[in-house]
Enzyme design. Structure first.
Site, PDB file in Angstrom:
ATOM      1  N   ASP A 214      -4.610  -8.424  -4.009  1.00 49.90           N
ATOM      2  CA  ASP A 214      -4.777  -9.473  -3.005  1.00 49.90           C
ATOM      3  C   ASP A 214      -5.055 -10.814  -3.648  1.00 49.90           C
ATOM      4  O   ASP A 214      -4.566 -11.838  -3.178  1.00 49.90           O
ATOM      5  CB  ASP A 214      -5.920  -9.107  -2.054  1.00 49.90           C
TER       6      ASP A 214
ATOM      7  N   CYS B  97      -9.831  -3.430 -10.160  1.00 53.48           N
ATOM      8  CA  CYS B  97      -9.287  -2.229  -9.504  1.00 53.48           C
ATOM      9  C   CYS B  97      -7.938  -2.473  -8.845  1.00 53.48           C
ATOM     10  O   CYS B  97      -7.434  -1.606  -8.146  1.00 53.48           O
ATOM     11  CB  CYS B  97     -10.280  -1.653  -8.505  1.00 53.48           C
TER      12      CYS B  97
ATOM     13  N   GLU C 232     -11.212 -10.826  -4.199  1.00 53.65           N
ATOM     14  CA  GLU C 232      -9.759 -10.836  -3.974  1.00 53.65           C
ATOM     15  C   GLU C 232      -9.325 -12.036  -3.141  1.00 53.65           C
ATOM     16  O   GLU C 232      -8.159 -12.179  -2.803  1.00 53.65           O
ATOM     17  CB  GLU C 232      -9.285  -9.522  -3.350  1.00 53.65           C
TER      18      GLU C 232
ATOM     19  N   HIS D 126       0.820  -1.214   0.000  1.00 51.93           N
ATOM     20  CA  HIS D 126       0.000   0.000   0.000  1.00 51.93           C
ATOM     21  C   HIS D 126       0.850   1.259   0.000  1.00 51.93           C
ATOM     22  O   HIS D 126       0.433   2.304  -0.495  1.00 51.93           O
ATOM     23  CB  HIS D 126      -1.001  -0.029   1.152  1.00 51.93           C
TER      24      HIS D 126
HETATM   25  C1  PEP Z   1      -6.542  -5.197  -4.396  1.00 47.17           C
HETATM   26  O1  PEP Z   1      -6.312  -6.014  -3.499  1.00 47.17           O
HETATM   27  O2  PEP Z   1      -6.291  -5.396  -5.599  1.00 47.17           O
HETATM   28  C2  PEP Z   1      -7.132  -3.902  -4.058  1.00 47.17           C
HETATM   29  C3  PEP Z   1      -7.514  -3.068  -5.001  1.00 47.17           C
HETATM   30  O3  PEP Z   1      -7.208  -3.600  -2.746  1.00 47.17           O
HETATM   31  P1  PEP Z   1      -5.947  -3.122  -1.901  1.00 47.17           P
HETATM   32  O4  PEP Z   1      -4.777  -2.989  -2.812  1.00 47.17           O
HETATM   33  O5  PEP Z   1      -6.316  -1.839  -1.255  1.00 47.17           O
HETATM   34  O6  PEP Z   1      -5.783  -4.233  -0.917  1.00 47.17           O
HETATM   35 MG    MG Z   2      -7.208  -5.675  -1.572  1.00 48.78          MG
END
Ligand code: PEP
Ligand code: MG
Length: 609
Positions: A482, A529, A458, A217
């Site tokens: 994820d 996403c 995910e 992140h």
């Molecule tokens: C993902 O896991 O692809 C996602 C968009 O969520 P994050 O990256 O915030 O875990």
């Molecule tokens: Mg995620």
């Protein structure tokens, strides 16, 4: 009282000696993981230590001497530790490089400073950490007020040594990046998303870390802030000293310590080329988000708050496909109340001016810990995270849902739950949502009665029962970051297994296809996403599989849009058919890269990138 003049002058002479030495430094090249595009150079701001929460407490008269002894011992231990580093640096890089540590040692031997601290312990009857911190902060303020820019910048050296001593006295916590001493490149073992959320962006030119993978992140935030970053360097913090001049190439994952003039000029040319290509990509922004043959594909933004929303508008995103709400919580180091959340969400919704905003409910846990309530877990990505945390903390969840629902009165809002692994969680979350809606009706507060609710896919279990999940929600969004880590059992933060994090692994490709086809068969739109959505290599594949939207950090919009406008949807379908026959991640990667080259070829050749 300010430090005595002779002490300061002696200190200057060491610092000035180290300026002269910088001209003869050797270039050292480090290879890491290319995490966030861009080229940057500047002095290293090394953050080895954690932020120190300096305790303050009173002491009795009969404890004063013991407190002073603690100070003496702390000084001794810290001097010993610095001398060891000094000798190592002298042996490997020469006396000139080691000289800065002499300046550090001088601070710890400064009798004026030591006497002041001891005096403060006696008169204020407060603990040594507090007394030392107050005195050293005055020294720091003094150096900060100097006219000479170079000396001003060396405040970080005094900060370093003070931090070392405080650490010895009180132990470790986390780095404070909210007040960077000067412009530069952060060098750290690791950065947490809350470090990145609170970092002083006006002074940050880039960052590099020993640990981390492409989808941590922290890196996602860097990309959205357009901060060049290289991660997974293993031992950058051992090789780089505070103040070393650095060049970082976030496109290729390279770091150069003490870059030569020739190297700097070569990279300045490269940065120019990237700018030229970016200018060409930018031309696509005013055109429709559709393939060459006119198939619409919503190109949406991943945002973390109103600031990103501005960027999303600039990039003419078709809406927000993922609003990560955690930033507000990380910034506040706690749980903001309904009013604060409502204010932030409604601000974003109003800014979106009718475009849809998909707000993801709180996804704390994993690498995002909030406040003191956060549970420390050995295996946090598999633990009490995201929807699990929300269902286990109904008050926090209800507060957020109330705020989101109220914001839905101002525009087109969708709600999305993270990390759904089965119908139990989806139903549990929806039950709470319905009860919160009832509450708002009783309170007479308006919200969108037909608000759409979606699940992020995910977790492999959700992918496996995609028909069941799709039948009980309005839309699906693939969180590939994820999904890949859980599917391949590869921690997305661990640099030791970074090479096993393979988005083109055949298992990933098959899962993506199964999820998208499953959603489409159930009549539900499926978006993507995770980070792959903003990667041109994947865009055509996902379009070919039937994804209706791609959501990614707005800074990638020009490139992705340019690319999508040149994809033919029938060719994209053929690409999927070809790729699903392939057996290895390398074969698939090479095939997708060749496809990308076939579309961007001229641009790449012309820019010589
Ligand atoms: C993902 O896991 O692809 C996602 C968009 O969520 P994050 O990256 O915030 O875990
Ligand atoms: Mg995620």
């Amino acid at each position: 009282m300010l430090p005595e003049a002779p002490v300061i002058l002696l200190f200057y002479s060491y610092l000035l000696a180290s300026v002269t030495e910088t001209k003869t430094k050797k270039e050292i090249v480090l290879e890491g993981v290319a995490a966030s595009d861009g080229i940057a150079h500047g002095p290293a701001l090394v953050y080895l230590q954690d932020e120190l929460d300096v305790p303050i407490f009173g002491i009795e008269d009969n404890e004063i001497e013991a407190e002073i002894s603690r100070f003496d011992e702390g000084l001794l231990e810290t001097r010993r530790a610095i001398s060891v580093v000094r000798d190592k640096v002298a042996a490997s890089l020469g006396e000139g490089e080691a000289r800065i540590f002499d300046a550090h040692l001088m601070v710890l031997e400064d009798s004026a400073l030591i006497d002041e601290v001891i005096g403060a312990i006696r008169t204020t009857k407060k603990n040594v950490e507090h007394c030392f911190n107050s005195v050293s902060q005055r020294y720091i303020a003094f150096f900060q007020s100097m006219e000479d820019e170079y000396l001003k910048e060396r405040v970080s050296d005094i900060q370093d040594v003070s931090r070392r001593l405080l650490q010895t006295l009180i132990g470790r916590s986390r780095p404070n990046l909210a007040h960077l001493p000067s412009e530069g490149i952060i060098v750290s073992e690791d950065l947490t998303p809350s470090d990145t959320a609170t970092v002083d962006r006006s002074k940050l030119r880039g960052f590099i870390t020993d640990m981390g993978g492409k989808t941590s992140h922290t890196v996602i935030m860097a990309r959205s802030l357009r901060i060049p970053a290289v991660v997974g360097l293993h031992d950058a913090t051992e090789q780089i000293k505070n103040g070393d001049y650095l060049l970082i190439d976030g496109y290729e994952g390279m770091v150069v310590i003490n870059p030569s003039e020739a190297r700097l000029s070569q990279f300045s040319d490269l940065a120019d080329k990237h700018r030229q290509v970016d200018a060409i990509y930018n031309e696509s922004l005013g055109l429709a988000s559709e393939t060459k043959d006119g198939r619409p594909v919503a190109l949406m933004a991943n945002i973390e708050g109103p600031e990103d929303m501005e960027r999303s508008l600039e990039m003419r995103a078709d809406g927000v496909g993922l609003y990560r709400t955690e930033a507000l919580f990380l910034r506040d180091h706690g749980y903001p109340d309904e009013a604060a959340q409502y204010e932030e969400y409604s601000k974003v919704v109003k800014m979106a001016a009718g475009h849809e905003v998909t707000i993801r409910t709180l996804d704390v846990g994993g690498d995002k810990t909030v406040g003191d309530d956060s549970v420390k877990e050995d295996n946090s990505f598999m633990g009490f995270r995201a929807i699990r945390f929300c269902l286990g903390n109904p008050v926090i969840f209800r507060t957020q849902l109330r705020a989101i629902l109220r914001a839905s009165a101002h525009g087109k809002v969708k709600i999305m739950y993270p990390m759904i692994s089965g119908l139990g969680e989806l139903r549990g979350a929806n039950e709470i949502l319905e009860s919160v809606k009832d509450e708002l009706r009783v309170d007479g507060l308006p919200f969108d009665e037909v608000i759409e609710v979606g699940a992020m896919i995910e977790v492999p279990s959700a992918a496996t029962i995609i028909d069941l999940i799709a039948s009980e929600c309005d839309f699906l969004s693939i969180g590939s970051n994820d999904l890949i880590q859980y599917l391949l059992a590869v921690d997305r933060l661990n640099d030791l297994v970074a090479d096993l994090y393979q988005p083109t692994h055949p298992a990933v490709i098959r899962s993506l296809r199964a999820i998208i086809e499953g959603g489409v068969a159930a009549g539900k739109p499926v978006g993507v996403c995770g980070e792959i959505a903003g990667d041109a290599i994947f865009a055509s594949l996902l379009i070919g599989m039937g994804a209706s939207s791609l959501s990614f950090t707005p800074s990638l919009m020009p490139e992705v849009k340019y690319f999508v406008q040149r994809v033919d949807s029938a060719a994209a379908t053929r690409l999927v058919d070809e790729v699903v026959q392939m057996k290895t991640e390398t074969e698939i990667l090479e095939h997708l890269e060749a496809y990308k080259r076939s579309i961007l070829g001229d641009l790449i050749v012309a820019s010589n990138l």
